[in-house]
Design a protein around this motif. Structure first.
Motif, PDB file in Angstrom:
ATOM      1  N   LYS A 402       0.844  -1.212   0.000  1.00  0.00           N
ATOM      2  CA  LYS A 402       0.000   0.000   0.000  1.00  0.00           C
ATOM      3  C   LYS A 402       0.874   1.255   0.000  1.00  0.00           C
ATOM      4  CE  LYS A 402      -4.412  -1.435   1.386  1.00  0.00           C
ATOM      5  NZ  LYS A 402      -5.719  -0.789   1.402  1.00  0.00           N
ATOM      6  N   VAL A 403       2.029   1.158   0.687  1.00  0.00           N
ATOM      7  CA  VAL A 403       2.907   2.318   0.833  1.00  0.00           C
ATOM      8  C   VAL A 403       4.346   1.887   0.599  1.00  0.00           C
ATOM      9  CG1 VAL A 403       3.845   4.020   2.442  1.00  0.00           C
ATOM     10  CG2 VAL A 403       1.394   3.543   2.444  1.00  0.00           C
ATOM     11  N   CYS A 404       5.056   2.666  -0.218  1.00  0.00           N
ATOM     12  CA  CYS A 404       6.496   2.488  -0.396  1.00  0.00           C
ATOM     13  C   CYS A 404       7.182   3.766   0.054  1.00  0.00           C
ATOM     14  CB  CYS A 404       6.835   2.197  -1.853  1.00  0.00           C
ATOM     15  SG  CYS A 404       8.610   2.122  -2.186  1.00  0.00           S
ATOM     16  N   ILE A 405       8.114   3.625   0.969  1.00  0.00           N
ATOM     17  CA  ILE A 405       8.882   4.770   1.459  1.00  0.00           C
ATOM     18  C   ILE A 405      10.244   4.695   0.787  1.00  0.00           C
ATOM     19  CG2 ILE A 405       9.868   5.870   3.503  1.00  0.00           C
ATOM     20  CD1 ILE A 405       7.549   4.159   4.981  1.00  0.00           C
ATOM     21  N   ALA A 406      10.597   5.709   0.029  1.00  0.00           N
ATOM     22  CA  ALA A 406      11.778   5.604  -0.821  1.00  0.00           C
ATOM     23  C   ALA A 406      12.655   6.840  -0.734  1.00  0.00           C
ATOM     24  CB  ALA A 406      11.360   5.373  -2.269  1.00  0.00           C
ATOM     25  N   THR A 407      13.926   6.646  -1.115  1.00  0.00           N
ATOM     26  CA  THR A 407      14.878   7.748  -1.220  1.00  0.00           C
ATOM     27  C   THR A 407      15.135   8.017  -2.693  1.00  0.00           C
ATOM     28  OG1 THR A 407      16.778   6.262  -1.199  1.00  0.00           O
ATOM     29  CG2 THR A 407      15.956   6.998   0.937  1.00  0.00           C
ATOM     30  N   SER A 408      16.251   8.637  -2.988  1.00  0.00           N
ATOM     31  CA  SER A 408      16.513   9.113  -4.347  1.00  0.00           C
ATOM     32  C   SER A 408      16.811   8.002  -5.346  1.00  0.00           C
ATOM     33  CB  SER A 408      17.685  10.100  -4.333  1.00  0.00           C
ATOM     34  OG  SER A 408      18.828   9.511  -3.746  1.00  0.00           O
ATOM     35  N   THR A 409      16.786   6.718  -4.953  1.00  0.00           N
ATOM     36  CA  THR A 409      16.914   5.659  -5.964  1.00  0.00           C
ATOM     37  C   THR A 409      15.808   5.786  -6.998  1.00  0.00           C
ATOM     38  OG1 THR A 409      15.703   4.174  -4.488  1.00  0.00           O
ATOM     39  CG2 THR A 409      18.070   3.910  -4.568  1.00  0.00           C
ATOM     40  N   LEU A 410      14.670   6.314  -6.596  1.00  0.00           N
ATOM     41  CA  LEU A 410      13.551   6.467  -7.530  1.00  0.00           C
ATOM     42  C   LEU A 410      13.798   7.607  -8.511  1.00  0.00           C
ATOM     43  CD1 LEU A 410      10.986   4.662  -7.481  1.00  0.00           C
ATOM     44  CD2 LEU A 410      12.264   4.588  -5.382  1.00  0.00           C
ATOM     45  N   TYR A 411      14.851   8.419  -8.256  1.00  0.00           N
ATOM     46  CA  TYR A 411      15.215   9.459  -9.211  1.00  0.00           C
ATOM     47  C   TYR A 411      15.645   8.856 -10.546  1.00  0.00           C
ATOM     48  CZ  TYR A 411      15.435  13.509  -6.013  1.00  0.00           C
ATOM     49  OH  TYR A 411      15.134  14.546  -5.176  1.00  0.00           O
ATOM     50  N   GLN A 412      16.120   7.633 -10.528  1.00  0.00           N
ATOM     51  CA  GLN A 412      16.780   7.079 -11.705  1.00  0.00           C
ATOM     52  C   GLN A 412      15.841   6.229 -12.556  1.00  0.00           C
ATOM     53  OE1 GLN A 412      20.116   5.335  -9.657  1.00  0.00           O
ATOM     54  NE2 GLN A 412      21.399   7.085 -10.121  1.00  0.00           N
ATOM     55  N   GLY A 413      14.567   6.563 -12.517  1.00  0.00           N
ATOM     56  CA  GLY A 413      13.654   5.977 -13.476  1.00  0.00           C
ATOM     57  C   GLY A 413      13.230   4.558 -13.215  1.00  0.00           C
ATOM     58  N   ILE A 414      13.280   4.105 -11.969  1.00  0.00           N
ATOM     59  CA  ILE A 414      12.838   2.740 -11.691  1.00  0.00           C
ATOM     60  C   ILE A 414      11.344   2.645 -11.950  1.00  0.00           C
ATOM     61  CG2 ILE A 414      12.641   0.967  -9.907  1.00  0.00           C
ATOM     62  CD1 ILE A 414      15.114   2.232  -8.616  1.00  0.00           C
TER      63      ILE A 414
END
Length: 778
Positions: A402-414
């Protein structure tokens, strides 16, 4: 349009006129104006039943031909004819933009393009990779993106005929027809040591804006581009960027003019977005395109987070890593606790058990990440071991999170889609990263409906967010190879010189000067110290023997490694911080050489800092087993007054200004978070040992072996490179298996070599959930 258009849409005023105006704009201009898509997203969000009457026409006008849409007007019929022509030509339901990217990629030796995150690049790349009959190399900025590509390609390719690896190796030759290697720039260097074995059709640089980083990675990226162009002049090069306004810069900065080349910016979008803000428990809708929707925000009489959760949809919360470590995000989630239920599906429970095994969770090693996962809350960041990240991403893509807590790894287009992206921390200086991040809000799907997502930010950030979203992004047309770094030049000067002169040792992934430095008589003395202590009677000592070595002896071994490293970087001394990081890195590398697995090494570090084996702590823990009530409280209080030992935290080196960096400050042994130790250990093993130290020490011991014939040096070189000396295990690593997977299958291997793996037939009778195994058994 009205200054109160958001209010008009919310209240259902003039909806037919508004939507027809938007469709007319799409017909003449295409889906390039964000404001038009904001309006359409708002109408669908508040008036879904009304929107359904126009949904097919909107999708056709946007060129979303991969969706099943029925034309109902003259305009939509025109687009439907275009759709039929594309299907007939391409045998696929592509958008006009996707078709053009494919055609320009095929037409030119070098093609550099830019697009938004929702243009459907993955569909384009899938088609291109299916078209090529020979080898392909894909360069991506992070190991997380490697995982995404592997998942994508395993779904679409006949992987029994394709060698699909995240390192360069030519194996399974009896069965495969070609090779696809997905690599980071650091690992791409190994292509050139085996260049004679390649029949290379395409080099794809995805997220190619990495070239603009003002550090050694930016230099390395351009160096890889130039080496590929020189060593493989007949191969195509494709650059893909998000949101870059000058993709032609890749051609200019690396002098790629001597072949057919082209570049283009694609402004078309496949997905809409709406923007909400919050302040003091109040929520508002605001417009990024003020000309289209006006400058007035509208207060919402509902909580959009609650609405998403109550509908069983998903949320991504972006926040700094420090807030994840100190668990402050729990305050944000507490008010929504009623929407979190314990996972009880078979797939979910199986993934949770697999994560538990990867982390090595036990009675004395509790994982908060695992506890959250049981409620459908996951954490995602770049310090996670790759196999753990793979499980987390599978958990998300199965709709279990329901919830994903993320850092800047998601900056790279995952490519993990969410219905709502909550930007808890807005980094206005990282414009490209933020645009990539919010691209996770709503993703293009083959479902019939119009796709859109929600972005939520703090109300105080509205103005900065608008500027960021409307800002044009440019990358430098001059390469960092040709630019002076000033006082930081010392760390990259030799690399830049080697790139210009093509002065590399292909075997060792180092410059020839670096290899020469590692073959001196002074280095030989240090090598002898290491192998004389690590081998007894020409056999590598077990960990138990190393464990009882005196502090002085262990210090001599680490000091020898340190001397070799200093020689490599041409320095006589290190800062205190650099010394700490290297000593910890050498300790971890030694544990690995002596056979300890990743989770065992993490456990050793955790037990060290929590004083687990100290007599006082052991005594209290033993008493706790039988204690309860007040006695139990007193014993826990005793533990909370015992200070944790100093544990070195990972930091990037070389860095002469680095000060001592404890992972935990002012902490008692109960404060130490096991997950944090896991992630820090992975940073050491991945970012320091794998990316920085492995090449140095492999070259050091291998050249010594070639010079002296000392088998002990050969064994150490293998242990540094592969982590093992067992031939079968090395072959399985070369085939792409993780160590934990190898433990499960090694007894079933009859033979393995560069041509094939032969398994005992009994392997079919056991339940092994190892994705890669499917490639090698029929």
């Amino acid at each position: 349009m009205s200054n109160s258009l958001i209010n008009d849409i919310y209240n259902g005023i003039n909806l037919e006129e508004i939507i027809k105006r938007c469709i007319r704009d799409l017909f003449y201009n295409g889906p390039i104006r964000s404001g038009v898509l904001e309006i359409l997203s708002s109408i669908k969000y508040y008036h879904e039943d009304f929107f359904k009457f126009y949904e097919d026409e909107v999708n056709l006008a946007m060129g979303l031909f991969y969706k099943d849409s029925n034309p109902t007007t003259l305009k939509s019929t025109i687009f439907s004819i275009n759709k039929s022509a594309i299907i007939k030509k391409m045998n696929q339901k592509f958008t006009p933009t996707q078709v053009e990217i494919i055609e320009k990629s095929n037409k030119n030796k070098v093609f550099s393009f830019s697009s938004g995150t929702s243009v459907g690049k993955s569909f384009v790349f899938r088609e291109l990779l299916n078209e090529y009959l020979n080898d392909v190399v894909i360069i991506v900025p992070s190991r997380a993106l490697i995982n995404e590509y592997i998942i994508l390609l395993e779904e679409t390719l006949n992987f029994k005929k394709v060698n699909l690896l995240q390192h360069v190796d030519f194996v399974n030759r009896n069965n495969v027809e070609r090779n696809i290697f997905i690599l980071t720039p650091e690992r791409a260097k190994s292509v050139f040591s085996l260049k004679n074995l390649f029949n290379l059709d395409l080099i794809l640089f995805d997220e190619a804006q990495l070239a603009d980083e003002k550090n050694i990675r930016g230099v390395l990226f351009d160096g890889i581009v130039r080496r590929f162009h020189k060593e493989f002049p007949n191969s195509k090069i494709l650059f893909a960027h998000p949101f870059i306004s000058n993709p032609e810069a890749q051609i200019t900065r690396n002098h790629l003019f001597n072949v057919d080349n082209e570049s283009k910016v694609y402004e078309q979008r496949n997905v809409g977005q709406i923007y909400f803000s919050y302040d003091d428990n109040k929520f508002y809708q605001f417009a990024v395109d003020k000309e289209a929707l006006g400058n007035h925000k509208m207060e919402l009489h509902f909580d959009p987070i609650e609405r998403v959760l109550s509908n069983g949809r998903s949320i991504l919360i972006y926040m700094p890593k420090s807030k994840i470590i100190n668990k402050k995000y729990l305050q944000d989630l507490f008010k929504y606790r009623k929407y979190f239920r314990i996972i009880n599906t078979e797939e979910g429970l199986k993934l949770i058990e697999e994560v538990k095994d990867i982390l090595g969770v036990s009675r004395y090693k509790d994982s908060f990440l695992l506890r959250l996962m049981k409620f459908g809350i996951v954490i995602h960041h770049g310090s996670m071991p790759l196999d753990l990240r793979k499980k987390i991403e599978k958990f998300i893509n199965l709709g279990l999170s329901k919830v994903c807590i993320a850092t800047s790894t998601l900056y790279q287009g995952i490519n993990m889609p969410f219905d709502l992206v909550w930007v808890e921390r807005l980094e206005l200086s990282k414009t490209l990263g933020v645009k990539n991040l919010i691209g996770r809000a709503g993703r293009a799907s083959k479902l019939k409906g119009f796709d859109f997502g929600i972005v939520l930010i703090k109300d105080q950030n509205k103005s900065g967010f608008r500027k960021l979203m409307n800002h044009n992004e440019f990358i430098d047309e001059k390469s960092n190879i040709d630019r002076n770094f000033g006082e930081n030049e010392i760390d990259v000067a030799e690399l830049k010189e080697a790139i210009k002169n093509n002065d590399f040792s292909d075997k060792y992934n180092l410059t020839n000067k670096e290899v020469e430095l590692l073959t001196s008589n002074e280095i030989d003395i240090e090598i002898n110290k290491i192998i004389n202590y690590l081998f007894v009677d020409n056999k590598l000592i077990p960990y138990e023997t190393f464990k009882i070595y005196s502090t002085e002896t262990k210090g001599i071994i680490k000091s020898a490694f340190m001397s070799i490293y200093l020689r490599h970087i041409r320095r006589k001394e290190l800062s205190l911080g650099e010394q700490d990081v290297l000593n910890e890195g050498f300790q971890i590398m030694l544990w690995s050489i002596l056979g300890k697995s990743f989770k065992q090494i993490a456990a050793l570090r955790y037990f060290f800092t929590t004083k687990f084996f100290d007599e006082e702590v052991k005594d209290i823990r033993n008493q706790l087993i039988h204690a309860n009530g007040e006695d139990k409280k007193k014993l826990i209080h005793k533990l909370s007054n015992i200070e944790a030992k100093y544990l070195v935290g990972y930091n990037d080196i070389p860095n002469i200004n680095l000060k001592r960096y404890p992972k935990f400050t002012d902490s008692n042994i109960l404060d130490i978070d096991y997950d944090t130790v896991i992630f820090d250990t992975y940073d050491f093993m991945d970012k320091l040992i794998s990316l920085r130290l492995k090449d140095i020490f492999y070259a050091t011991f291998d050249t010594y072996y070639l010079k002296t014939g000392d088998q002990r040096a050969f064994e150490i070189s293998n242990l540094v490179k592969f982590g093992t000396n067992e031939p079968v295990r090395i072959w399985l690593l070369r085939y792409g298996f993780f160590n934990d997977d190898i433990d499960k299958i090694i007894d079933y291997v009859i033979d393995v070599n560069e041509n094939e793996i032969v398994f005992d037939k009994s392997i079919y009778k056991i339940d092994l959930d190892i994705d890669i195994l499917k490639r090698y058994i029929s």
